[in-house]
Design an enzyme around this catalytic site. Structure first.
Site, PDB file in Angstrom:
ATOM      1  CG  ASN A   1      36.364   7.793  52.385  1.00 50.54           C
ATOM      2  OD1 ASN A   1      37.341   6.536  52.128  1.00 50.54           O
ATOM      3  ND2 ASN A   1      36.488   8.922  52.426  1.00 50.54           N
TER       4      ASN A   1
ATOM      5  CD  GLU B   1      39.560   9.625  51.859  1.00 44.05           C
ATOM      6  OE1 GLU B   1      39.760   8.744  50.688  1.00 44.05           O
ATOM      7  OE2 GLU B   1      38.841  10.759  51.379  1.00 44.05           O
TER       8      GLU B   1
ATOM      9  CB  CYS C   1      38.484   9.180  47.786  1.00 45.58           C
ATOM     10  SG  CYS C   1      37.545  10.414  46.882  1.00 45.58           S
TER      11      CYS C   1
HETATM   12  P1  ADP Z   1      37.104  17.908  49.866  1.00 45.09           P
HETATM   13  O1  ADP Z   1      38.384  18.507  49.316  1.00 45.09           O
HETATM   14  O2  ADP Z   1      36.023  18.250  49.114  1.00 45.09           O
HETATM   15  O3  ADP Z   1      36.943  18.034  51.355  1.00 45.09           O
HETATM   16  P2  ADP Z   1      38.205  15.214  49.313  1.00 45.09           P
HETATM   17  O4  ADP Z   1      38.650  15.319  47.858  1.00 45.09           O
HETATM   18  O5  ADP Z   1      39.447  15.223  50.159  1.00 45.09           O
HETATM   19  O6  ADP Z   1      37.206  16.296  49.544  1.00 45.09           O
HETATM   20  O7  ADP Z   1      37.542  13.902  49.431  1.00 45.09           O
HETATM   21  C1  ADP Z   1      37.244  13.249  50.856  1.00 45.09           C
HETATM   22  C2  ADP Z   1      36.323  12.324  50.820  1.00 45.09           C
HETATM   23  O8  ADP Z   1      34.889  13.307  50.643  1.00 45.09           O
HETATM   24  C3  ADP Z   1      36.095  11.544  49.792  1.00 45.09           C
HETATM   25  O9  ADP Z   1      36.633  10.309  50.131  1.00 45.09           O
HETATM   26  C4  ADP Z   1      34.526  11.185  49.986  1.00 45.09           C
HETATM   27  O10 ADP Z   1      34.117  10.406  50.824  1.00 45.09           O
HETATM   28  C5  ADP Z   1      33.819  12.615  50.237  1.00 45.09           C
HETATM   29  N1  ADP Z   1      33.608  13.363  48.787  1.00 45.09           N
HETATM   30  C6  ADP Z   1      34.561  13.808  47.729  1.00 45.09           C
HETATM   31  N2  ADP Z   1      33.993  14.377  46.608  1.00 45.09           N
HETATM   32  C7  ADP Z   1      32.519  14.073  46.802  1.00 45.09           C
HETATM   33  C8  ADP Z   1      31.395  14.119  46.259  1.00 45.09           C
HETATM   34  N3  ADP Z   1      31.441  14.694  44.650  1.00 45.09           N
HETATM   35  N4  ADP Z   1      30.228  13.826  46.631  1.00 45.09           N
HETATM   36  C9  ADP Z   1      30.223  13.051  47.698  1.00 45.09           C
HETATM   37  N5  ADP Z   1      31.235  13.034  48.493  1.00 45.09           N
HETATM   38  C10 ADP Z   1      32.384  13.272  48.047  1.00 45.09           C
END
Ligand code: ADP
Length: 584
Positions: free
Chosen positions: A281, A285, A283
C-alpha cells in the site's frame, strides 16, 4: 433488545483542539452547506453501531448490542482506533472501510486504464492504492497492434498521478499511491530518478523492488540481469553497484525512492498458491496480492502503562483484552465494508487479511522511563510485540472456532501447521497512524516524538506552547519546569545539551533527531520480527548526513530482516510537514 444506554454515556471522548479540527474537516458528516451535523461522539456511535451489525450473523442481536458497547468504549477511550476510512464511511453511503489496496497493472491499454479507473473509485472513498508497474513493457519496445513504440512505466505513472490529483476524494482526502518497479526492469534507472525530474509525481511514493539476486550481486560487486517482463528475456546487464549508488544518492537527496525487499515479502506470503506479492500500500506497511485490500487498526500503547509496586509497567492484561476486541472489530469490518469492485470483494473475503498494530509506543517508553535508543528499548519492543502478535493470533484462532477459518485456508501455508487454524490470513501490521495519532492525542506508530514541546500559532497570531504531558509532569516533579525552559525546548525540539536538566531525564526523553539511524533501523527490525505484514517507519537522518550513511541504513535494514526501508534527511524536501527550528 434494549441497549444499556449507560454503557454509552462516558460523556463522549475528550478531544484535543487539533483532533477537533481534523475531525470536523474530514470525518464528521456534513450537511449541504458543509457544516458538521454530527459530533465526535455521534461519529463513534455511528462506527460502533455499523461495525457491530456484523455480529448479527454470528451471535444475534444481543451479541451485536454487547459488542457495539465494547467497540464504542474502546474507541472513545482512545485505546483503539480503526483506519480513517472506517471512521469516515461506516454507516454512510460510500461504506468503503479499508485504507489499503493493491491493484494489478497489466501490460495492455485495457489493463492500464482498468487499473486507473479502479484507483479513482478507491480514492474517492479515502483508500490508498499500491501498484507494481513491473509488468509493463519497457519504454521504446514495440506495440504489436499499432506498430508504434511503448512509452514505459514512468510515463503511465504520470497519467495515474494526474487522475489522482483530479479526484478530490469526495471531500475527504487526496489520494495516495505507491509505485513499485522491480530492480531488474529495464527502465529502472529512469524510475529511480523520476520524482526528482518530475514534480508531476507528487501523489506517488515510489519504491524499488529489490530482489535477493540483486543483493547477492551487490555483495559480490558484480553485474546483474535486466529482464523484459513481456518477452521474459535478458535485455542487458547493469552494474549492481552503479544502480545501488544511484538509488541511494536520490534517496539521500530527496527521500525517494524507498526500497522493499520483494523476495523476503514473498517468503511471508500466507497464500503463495493464489499469486505473488508485487506491491504494498502507499506507506509500505501492507504487502498485498493484486486485487487485495486490507483494513487496519491501531492500539494506543500510551493507555497500557500501570503502576505496580511503585514502578510503571506494561498492563499486559488490559492490552490482551483490547487486542481480542480489536481483532474482532477488524474481522467484522470485512463483512460490513462495501467493495469498489467484485474481484476485490472476492479476494478480501477469501483471505480476510487484517492489520492490527500499535501507536503511542514512544509515549509508552517515556512513561516506563526507558530510552528509545537503548538495548532496553529494543528488548521492550520485542517483548511487547511478541505478546501482541501471539495474542492477535490467539484472537484470530478463537474467532475461527465460531466463525470458521478464512475461505482460502486450504490453499494457505497454515493448512499443515499445527495451531494455525486462523480466521485471518494476516493479523498484524504497524501503520504510520498519521491522522489516528492526532485524533487519539498520542505519538504516531512506533516513531519517536519529533519534539518535546512546540509552539502552536492560534488565532490572531497568538502563540501557545504545547508540552508533551509526560515530560511536563516529570519537569514539575523534578523541579525544573519553567515556561522559559519550555519555550527554549520548543525552539530546539529536544533537551540534549541543555545544562539545567538532570542527566537521567535527558536519557529518557529523546526525540527523533537525538536517535542515530542505527537505532531507528534496529527498532523497526524489532517490531518486524513479530509482525505478519510490515512496519511503517521513517529513518530520520541529520541534515548533514552523507550518502554513505544512507548506504549503511539500507544494508542494516536488509541484514536485520526488515521488509523495506524509507529514509528522510532533514531539510531534503522543500515541503516538510514537521520541522524543528533550523537556526538552533
Ligand atoms: P490514518 O492515520 O489516516 O488511518 P495512516 O497514516 O496510518 O492513516 O496510513 C495508513 C494507510 O492509509 C496508508 O498506508 C495508505 O494506504 C492509506 N492512506 C493514508 N493517507 C492517505 C491519503 N491521503 N489518501 C489515501 N490513502 C491514504
Amino acid at each position: 433488545l434494549k441497549l444499556d444506554n449507560a454503557m454509552f454515556q462516558n460523556n463522549g471522548p475528550i478531544i484535543s483542539g487539533n483532533a477537533k479540527v481534523v475531525l470536523e474537516r474530514r470525518y464528521l458528516r456534513k450537511n449541504d452547506q458543509g457544516d458538521p451535523i454530527e459530533t465526535p461522539t455521534d461519529m463513534f456511535r455511528r462506527v460502533a453501531h455499523h461495525v457491530a451489525q456484523a455480529e448479527m450473523r454470528y451471535g444475534g442481536s444481543e451479541t451485536a448490542a454487547e459488542m457495539e458497547a465494547i467497540f464504542y468504549s474502546m474507541m472513545t477511550e482512545f485505546r483503539f482506533l480503526p483506519n480513517s476510512p472506517t471512521l469516515m464511511n461506516a454507516g454512510r453511503r460510500l461504506g468503503q472501510l479499508a485504507a489499503c489496496f493493491v491493484l494489478p497493472v497489466e501490460d495492455s491499454m485495457e489493463g492500464i486504464f482498468d487499473a486507473l479507473k479502479h484507483a479513482a473509485i478507491i480514492h474517492k472513498s479515502g483508500g490508498g492504492t499500491g501498484f507494481s508497474f513491473s509488468r509493463l513493457r519497457p519504454k521504446n519496445s514495440r506495440v504489436g497492434t499499432t506498430g508504434g513504440v511503448a512509452s514505459g512505466p514512468v510515463s503511465f505513472m504520470k497519467v495515474f498521478n494526474t487522475a489522482t490529483e483530479q479526484v478530490k476524494q469526495g471531500g475527504t482526502r487526496r489520494g495516495a499511491n505507491m509505485a513499485i518497479l522491480r530492480v531488474d526492469h529495464p527502465d529502472i534507472l529512469e524510475f529511480i530518478q523520476c520524482k526528482e525530474k518530475d514534480s508531476d509525481l507528487n501523489n506517488f511514493n515510489i519504491s524499488v523492488g529489490i530482489t535477493d539476486a540483486f543483493m547477492d550481486a551487490l555483495k559480490k560487486g558484480s553485474d546483474y540481469d535486466l529482464i523484459d517482463p513481456r518477452e521474459k528475456r535478458i535485455t542487458k546487464k547493469l552494474s549492481s553497484i552503479e544502480v545501488f549508488d544511484t538509488l541511494v544518492y536520490h534517496a539521500w537527496k530527496n527521500g525517494d525512492p524507498g526500497i522493499v525487499f520483494l523476495d523476503r515479502i514473498n517468503r511471508d506470503n500466507p497464500t503463495p498458491a493464489l499469486g505473488e506479492i508485487e506491491s504494498t500500500n502507499p506507506c509500505g506497511e501492507q504487502p498485498l496480492l493484486p486485487m487485495e485490500s486490507c483494513n487496519l487498526g491501531s492500539v494506543n500503547l500510551a493507555k497500557f502503562v500501570m503502576e505496580k509496586e511503585g514502578a510503571a509497567v506494561i498492563d499486559f492484561e488490559g492490552l490482551s483484552q483490547t487486542i481480542y476486541h480489536a481483532i474482532r472489530f477488524l474481522d467484522d469490518v470485512i463483512d460490513m465494508s462495501l467493495y469498489p469492485i467484485p474481484e476485490i470483494e472476492r479476494m478480501v473475503k477469501g483471505n480476510r487479511k487484517i492489520g492490527l498494530g500499535v501507536m503511542g509506543f514512544a509515549d509508552m517508553l517515556y512513561q516506563l522511563e526507558i530510552p528509545y535508543n537503548s538495548e532496553k528499548g529494543i528488548e521492550t519492543a520485542e517483548t511487547l510485540m511478541k505478546f501482541f502478535q501471539d495474542t492477535a493470533h490467539d484472537a484470530s484462532r478463537a474467532l475461527a472456532e465460531t466463525r470458521g477459518t478464512f475461505e482460502n485456508f486450504e490453499q494457505s501455508v497454515y493448512k499443515d501447521r499445527e495451531g494455525c487454524a486462523y480466521r485471518n490470513a494476516t493479523t498484524t501490521t504497524i501503520a504510520p497512524t498519521g491522522t489516528l495519532s492526532i485524533i487519539a492525542g498520542c505519538s504516531s506508530g512506533i516513531e519517536p516524538l519529533f519534539a518535546l514541546s512546540f509552539t502552536r500559532t492560534i488565532m490572531d497570531n497568538d502563540e501557545m506552547i504545547e508540552v508533551n504531558p509526560v515530560f511536563e509532569a516529570t519537569a514539575r516533579t523534578r523541579g525544573f519546569y519553567s515556561l522559559e525552559l519550555m519555550k527554549m525546548i520548543a525552539r530546539k525540539g529536544g533537551i540534549q545539551g541543555l545544562g539545567n536538566i538532570p542527566e537521567d531525564v535527558k536519557r529518557v526523553f529523546v526525540t527523533a533527531h537525538d536517535i542515530t539511524p542505527e537505532w531507528h533501523v534496529r527498532m523497526q527490525a524489532a517490531f518486524q520480527k513479530y509482525t505478519d505484514n510490515a512496519v511503517s517507519k521513517t529513518v530520520n537522518l541529520h541534515r548533514n548526513a552523507e550518502v554513505a550513511d544512507v548506504i549503511k541504513v539500507y544494508n542494516l535494514a536488509y541484514d536485520l530482516g526488515c521488509k523495506g526501508v524509507t529514509i528522510y534527511r532533514d531539510g531534503s524536501k522543500d515541503r516538510q510537514v514537521l520541522s524543528v527550528n533550523k537556526n538552533e
